[in-house]
Design a protein around this motif. Structure first.
Motif, PDB file in Angstrom:
ATOM      1  N   THR A   1      14.885  33.731  24.863  1.00  0.00           N
ATOM      2  CA  THR A   1      13.935  35.081  24.571  1.00  0.00           C
ATOM      3  C   THR A   1      13.946  36.379  23.263  1.00  0.00           C
ATOM      4  O   THR A   1      15.793  36.635  22.950  1.00  0.00           O
TER       5      THR A   1
ATOM      6  N   ARG B   1      15.233  40.021  22.262  1.00  0.00           N
ATOM      7  CA  ARG B   1      16.336  40.857  22.645  1.00  0.00           C
ATOM      8  C   ARG B   1      17.732  41.808  22.438  1.00  0.00           C
ATOM      9  O   ARG B   1      17.981  41.603  20.977  1.00  0.00           O
TER      10      ARG B   1
ATOM     11  N   SER C   1      22.050  47.368  28.320  1.00  0.00           N
ATOM     12  CA  SER C   1      21.009  46.590  28.030  1.00  0.00           C
ATOM     13  C   SER C   1      21.266  44.729  28.596  1.00  0.00           C
ATOM     14  O   SER C   1      19.196  44.793  28.874  1.00  0.00           O
ATOM     15  N   ASP C   2      22.505  44.859  28.666  1.00  0.00           N
ATOM     16  CA  ASP C   2      22.729  43.595  29.118  1.00  0.00           C
ATOM     17  C   ASP C   2      23.881  42.907  29.820  1.00  0.00           C
ATOM     18  O   ASP C   2      24.750  43.475  29.935  1.00  0.00           O
TER      19      ASP C   2
ATOM     20  N   TYR D   1      20.939  40.859  17.660  1.00  0.00           N
ATOM     21  CA  TYR D   1      19.474  40.962  18.465  1.00  0.00           C
ATOM     22  C   TYR D   1      19.143  39.250  18.190  1.00  0.00           C
ATOM     23  O   TYR D   1      19.568  38.882  17.543  1.00  0.00           O
ATOM     24  N   THR D   2      18.464  38.703  18.790  1.00  0.00           N
ATOM     25  CA  THR D   2      18.109  37.600  19.101  1.00  0.00           C
ATOM     26  C   THR D   2      16.517  37.284  18.545  1.00  0.00           C
ATOM     27  O   THR D   2      15.640  38.759  18.234  1.00  0.00           O
TER      28      THR D   2
ATOM     29  N   GLY E   1       8.099  43.135  28.222  1.00  0.00           N
ATOM     30  CA  GLY E   1       8.658  41.195  27.726  1.00  0.00           C
ATOM     31  C   GLY E   1       7.296  40.069  28.420  1.00  0.00           C
ATOM     32  O   GLY E   1       7.384  39.364  28.119  1.00  0.00           O
TER      33      GLY E   1
ATOM     34  N   TRP F   1      14.352  39.724  35.946  1.00  0.00           N
ATOM     35  CA  TRP F   1      14.858  40.280  34.498  1.00  0.00           C
ATOM     36  C   TRP F   1      15.208  41.755  34.897  1.00  0.00           C
ATOM     37  O   TRP F   1      14.905  43.259  35.623  1.00  0.00           O
TER      38      TRP F   1
ATOM     39  N   GLY G   1      17.511  45.280  31.708  1.00  0.00           N
ATOM     40  CA  GLY G   1      17.687  45.540  30.009  1.00  0.00           C
ATOM     41  C   GLY G   1      16.351  46.682  30.275  1.00  0.00           C
ATOM     42  O   GLY G   1      15.377  46.663  30.958  1.00  0.00           O
TER      43      GLY G   1
ATOM     44  N   LEU H   1      14.148  42.374  29.075  1.00  0.00           N
ATOM     45  CA  LEU H   1      14.076  41.174  28.200  1.00  0.00           C
ATOM     46  C   LEU H   1      15.037  40.228  28.081  1.00  0.00           C
ATOM     47  O   LEU H   1      15.619  39.574  28.360  1.00  0.00           O
ATOM     48  N   ASN H   2      15.866  41.304  29.495  1.00  0.00           N
ATOM     49  CA  ASN H   2      16.896  40.123  29.867  1.00  0.00           C
ATOM     50  C   ASN H   2      17.144  39.748  30.870  1.00  0.00           C
ATOM     51  O   ASN H   2      16.994  40.763  32.482  1.00  0.00           O
TER      52      ASN H   2
END
Length: 714
Positions: A163, A166, A172-173, A198-199, A615, A637, A639, A643-644
């Protein structure tokens, strides 16, 4: 209590008596109902479920698994241990690693999911049914000896990082926390910023290192003083501390190392640490890192914070069991241009670039070898097995640990050992993806189940499925220090550090102070770097992670998921010493995970996986009724921007106490009996309270409220 809710002491009694009586009645009724509800839950809960299975083995699986994990990755088996061949009693090392790596790379591309089918004459860890190049002398009609079935491990954790966008700020996660903190350890030149993790849009976790200034005003945990300093580099560290931990199993990740293979200065790492210590929070590590002694010794009595010599149980920790935070380094990578058998590596067949795989434990051995020298007999650990292109790390055998607040250094100071081997790397490991793995077997005491034979455990390291190193618990046991293979719940760490202790020139160049390191400064601030470092770091470098996966044997009760297990609890200890796991301004060591709340835009494309679109339609929606519009997450889901993926422990081994833990057991009421109990409880307790409250409100009708203090003095 915040300032907004404080009541001056001299006004508290007046304040209480001038409230609306009906409000008091309502609060009393609500409180009573809440207590009744909690009591009811305890009454109708079946006794069989009250123990939360705290002392039964249950297998934890799906709740940490990323749904993007490919099906072929759900099970693995241990890899073969293939020691390096010996020549004249010494390990034989290949002369041309580049040639071997290129060949290995071609084989991986052709047979990515297949094992090597070449016949072998050397003993293997597991029996093989492959044909050998020599005929068997046994009659073909005779049945072969029974073989042990191959041990299988099932996936219990995965993060595929597919994803995009992130982030990993605190709260956040559910899997990771990216630190927002200065690093005072190991002469660090960087600041850990959550913005640097980040991703990306290619399905990778990115840990970015860059030349960027951060000014910090705070307390130096090492120098014990408040200071104002400027760090000239930013990087990132992700930890799963107190979120995801595991005890025993297999951990594997696919990664591309940052920077250039021939330029020193970056310190990328992938490692495990016991949950009782939180890295960079120095106070949590003192006399805890990297202790792995569970028995009482003269040294552990005075130098180990939680010693097996203690006979009083505190914070849920078991008496007679030493505790600590040992460290397993899957790798610490050092780039550079110093080759084997030259310079600092004059007596070693492995030079830069290399990865150092190690197990760090305390207490350390005495006597011990000197740095840069090979150990004399009896100076170091036995039962160490090395693979091809490796060398014992004779440059670093461990650390002498002394802490300023200790009153008796002779008894409280201690050595910690780094049982470490270096494995040669080359240019392909930097920028291209390779697989790194550690296999960890937890020790087990002798019992009827294992034929009264103690299992001392082991740790094994692999690179691209090729054996690197094995540390056996028998060698630790024979050392007499009390150290053992870790049985602590351990958490994962991913980071890139920039330290003057790692990959920088060993000696300062002429007329170079080597006190401040700043790529944007003058000669006095740039002369201490390795050649080419500033050119490399001025364009941000990226440590890329394709996935991280953890596996466990569901038939092995020693292997568990959780940061506080029945055998090695940590929850109460951390709660009682939480200031050691926090920095100034923190309310708790970890923030609760946000479920939505991040700002969004109604103009953003709702089918795109973007923060401003929450997201996309399958993860969240933009709530325009709020000002400004914010994200609201759908199921599974979380975050700020949805997004997490939601993740959690299936089994809470060490739950917060309930009435059941105090010895209260209610009757088991199921079906119609349970429904009847609810009505009886309502009729006997709740209904009279509500009727009485209604009568009181009628009696108060027509009466005016007593003026409060503020209205009288106006």
């Amino acid at each position: 209590m915040s300032q907004a809710y404080r009541i001056p002491y001299h006004r508290r009694r007046r304040f209480a008596f001038t409230q609306s009586k009906s409000a008091l009645i309502s609060k009393t009724t609500a409180t009573t109902c809440l207590l009744c509800y909690l009591l009811l839950i305890e009454l109708i809960q079946p006794p069989s479920s009250l123990n939360n299975n705290k002392h039964k083995f249950l297998f934890c699986q799906a709740s940490w698994i990323d749904p993007d994990t490919p099906s072929h990755a759900f099970t693995v088996s241990p890899l073969k241990v293939v020691p390096a061949p010996k020549q004249n009693g010494k390990l034989k090392h290949h002369d041309s690693l580049d040639t071997q790596e290129k060949t290995s790379s071609r084989q991986q591309q052709q047979h990515h999911h297949r094992r090597n089918r070449d016949p072998t004459q050397t003993p293997t860890f597991y029996p093989t049914f492959e044909p050998t190049q020599f005929p068997s002398t046994s009659p073909t009609t005779v049945t072969g000896a029974p073989t042990t079935p191959k041990r299988m491990y099932d996936l219990v954790f995965s993060d595929e990082f597919n994803t995009p966008h992130r982030t990993f700020h605190d709260g956040s996660d559910p899997r990771w926390t990216a630190l927002d903190k200065n690093d005072y350890t190991n002469d660090a030149q960087h600041y850990y910023s959550p913005d640097n993790a980040y991703t990306d849009t290619n399905g990778h976790l990115i840990i970015k290192s860059e030349a960027a200034d951060t000014t910090i005003v705070g307390f130096n945990d090492v120098q014990y003083k408040n200071e104002r300093i400027t760090k000239h580099f930013k990087s990132a560290m992700l930890q799963s501390w107190n979120k995801f931990c595991f005890t025993g199993g297999i951990m594997e990740a696919e990664m591309a190392l940052p920077g250039r293979h021939d330029v020193g200065g970056l310190w990328p790492a992938f490692w495990l640490l016991g949950n009782l210590a939180r890295h960079t929070y120095v106070g949590s590590s003192e006399h805890v890192w990297p202790w792995s002694s569970t028995v009482c010794t003269d040294k552990s009595r005075t130098a180990q914070l939680v010693s097996a010599c203690d006979r009083v149980e505190h914070y849920g920790l078991h008496t007679g069991v030493g505790r600590g935070a040992p460290e397993i380094d899957v790798f610490e990578v050092q780039a550079g241009s110093i080759k084997a058998n030259t310079g600092n590596f004059l007596k070693m067949p492995v030079g830069q670039p290399f990865m150092s795989s190690s197990y760090q434990v305390a207490p350390g051995r005495i006597p011990r070898p000197g740095e840069g020298w090979w150990p004399a007999p009896g100076q170091w650990y036995d039962n160490l097995t090395a693979g091809m292109n490796t060398s014992m790390n004779i440059i670093f055998y461990g650390t002498y640990n002394h802490f300023r607040d200790d009153t008796n250094p002779a008894e409280q100071d201690y050595w910690s050992d780094a049982i470490s081997y270096n494995r040669q790397l080359n240019e392909s490991h930097f920028g291209k993806f390779h697989k790194y793995r550690v296999e960890w077997e937890v020790p087990e005491e002798a019992s009827k189940k294992n034929n009264y034979t103690k299992n001392y455990g082991y740790i094994r390291w692999f690179l691209d499925e090729e054996f690197v190193l094995e540390v056996k618990g028998e060698g630790l046991n024979a050392s007499g220090t009390g150290a053992e293979i870790s049985s602590e719940p351990m958490y994962m760490l991913l980071n890139t550090a920039i330290s003057s202790q790692w990959g920088f020139p060993q000696r300062c160049p002429s007329n170079c102070p080597c006190k401040t390191y700043n790529c944007r400064g003058g000669y006095g601030e740039t002369c201490g770097f390795s050649e080419g470092f500033c050119d490399m770091i001025n364009e941000p470098v990226e440590y890329k992670v394709n996935y991280v996966r953890v596996y466990q044997d569901k038939n092995d009760p020693k292997q568990k998921v959780g940061c506080s297990t029945p055998e090695r609890p940590t929850r109460k200890f951390i709660e009682a010493h939480k200031k050691k796991y926090m920095q100034k301004g923190d309310v708790q060591p970890l923030k609760p995970i946000h479920k939505g709340g991040g700002e969004c835009s109604v103009a953003a494309p709702m089918n795109a996986t973007l923060p401003e679109s929450c997201g996309g339609v399958t993860r969240g929606k933009c709530d325009v009724s709020r000002n400004p519009p914010t994200c609201s997450c759908l199921k599974n889901w979380t975050g700020p921007h949805c997004l997490n993926q939601v993740a959690y422990d299936d089994i809470i081994w060490d739950p917060v106490e309930t009435l059941a833990d105090l010895g209260f057991r209610g009757p088991e009421l199921k079906g119609p009996m349970g429904v009847m109990a609810v009505f009886i409880l309502f009729a006997v307790i709740v209904a009279p309270i509500l009727l009485n409250a209604k009568k009181k409100r009628r009696r108060m009708k027509g009466y005016s409220k007593v003026p409060d203090y503020e209205s009288l003095v106006r």
